[in-house]
Design an enzyme around this catalytic site. Sequence first.
Site, short mmCIF file in Angstrom:
data_model
loop_
_atom_site.label_atom_id
_atom_site.label_comp_id
_atom_site.label_asym_id
_atom_site.label_seq_id
_atom_site.Cartn_x
_atom_site.Cartn_y
_atom_site.Cartn_z
N ASP A 6 -4.03 -15.22 2.44
CA ASP A 6 -5.00 -14.12 2.47
C ASP A 6 -4.22 -12.81 2.31
OD1 ASP A 6 -7.10 -12.38 2.91
OD2 ASP A 6 -7.10 -12.65 5.08
N ASN A 9 -4.92 -5.49 2.62
CA ASN A 9 -4.41 -4.16 2.29
C ASN A 9 -3.07 -3.87 2.95
OD1 ASN A 9 -6.57 -2.73 0.62
ND2 ASN A 9 -7.79 -3.48 2.33
N LYS A 13 -1.20 -12.84 4.89
CA LYS A 13 -1.29 -13.86 5.93
C LYS A 13 -1.17 -15.24 5.28
CE LYS A 13 -4.58 -10.94 8.42
NZ LYS A 13 -5.97 -10.82 8.91
N ASP A 96 -12.22 -11.56 0.81
CA ASP A 96 -12.13 -11.73 2.26
C ASP A 96 -13.51 -11.71 2.91
OD1 ASP A 96 -12.38 -9.05 1.55
OD2 ASP A 96 -11.19 -8.32 3.24
N ARG A 97 -14.40 -10.87 2.40
CA ARG A 97 -15.76 -10.81 2.96
C ARG A 97 -16.51 -12.11 2.73
NH1 ARG A 97 -18.86 -5.87 0.64
NH2 ARG A 97 -20.39 -6.59 2.20
N THR A 172 -5.59 17.49 22.30
CA THR A 172 -6.03 17.26 20.92
C THR A 172 -5.75 15.82 20.51
OG1 THR A 172 -5.66 19.58 20.34
CG2 THR A 172 -5.76 18.00 18.52
#
Length: 247
Positions: A6, A9, A13, A96-97, A172
């Site tokens: 897999d 970005n 893997k 991947d989706r 901040t």
Amino acid sequence: MNLVIDIGNTCVKLVAFDGMTPIEEVRMEHGESDPLSQMCRRYPFHRGIYSSVVSLDEKMQGLFNTLDFPMLPFRPNETPIPIQNKYLTPGTLGGDRLAAAIGAYGECPGHPILIVDVGTCITYDFVSSNGEYMGGNISPGPTIRLKALHQYTDALPLVVRKGDILFHGNSTETAIRSGVMLGVKYEVEGYVSECFRRLPDLKVFLTGGVQLDLQLPENIEIIKDGFIVPKGLNRVLIYNNDKLSTQ
């Protein structure tokens, strides 16, 4: 044994499967090759599959070609899959989706499913109880949000994701981190709650590299599965076994 790759970005893997069971996961950086070679020496792979959300460079493609077992490229608009794809633009759908949808439905067939993947992006993907991938939504992940606050303002610093998260930031740095991370948390909780309101028998899977401490009603079960994308790719590989054996 099967090898599932897999390519995301941020990293690659590698997962070794014995049948339907993941045995080992190894992560490597883009451009690396040693972890793949070492894994192939550890296991007697007979076949493999790879999916990528980035364009493969010649080195990686060449590495796949040197393996002594066939590798199936997963292309959402071409590769046969064990569920129905109702997405209107399959050529633009991230592998991947779709793989996550296949993996989750394989775990809970006959149920409507929501898969939430929190990583570089946050993706929400839906599968009907009949095994139809219906699509979903894409939202910026925490790191993208942190970078955007820095890049699109003159004064705000770049803040890392890990660190103190306060309900009211007292500096901040903590204001930015808390605003982003709590915003992600509340967004995911809102999506899950609304989907469950519409579909009370919904199964919800949570995956991805970012861990969230979700606060949801007790009747909403969250199934955490870091292997849901590799499991889906492995199911696609098994589904295409006859095709692969004739190559």
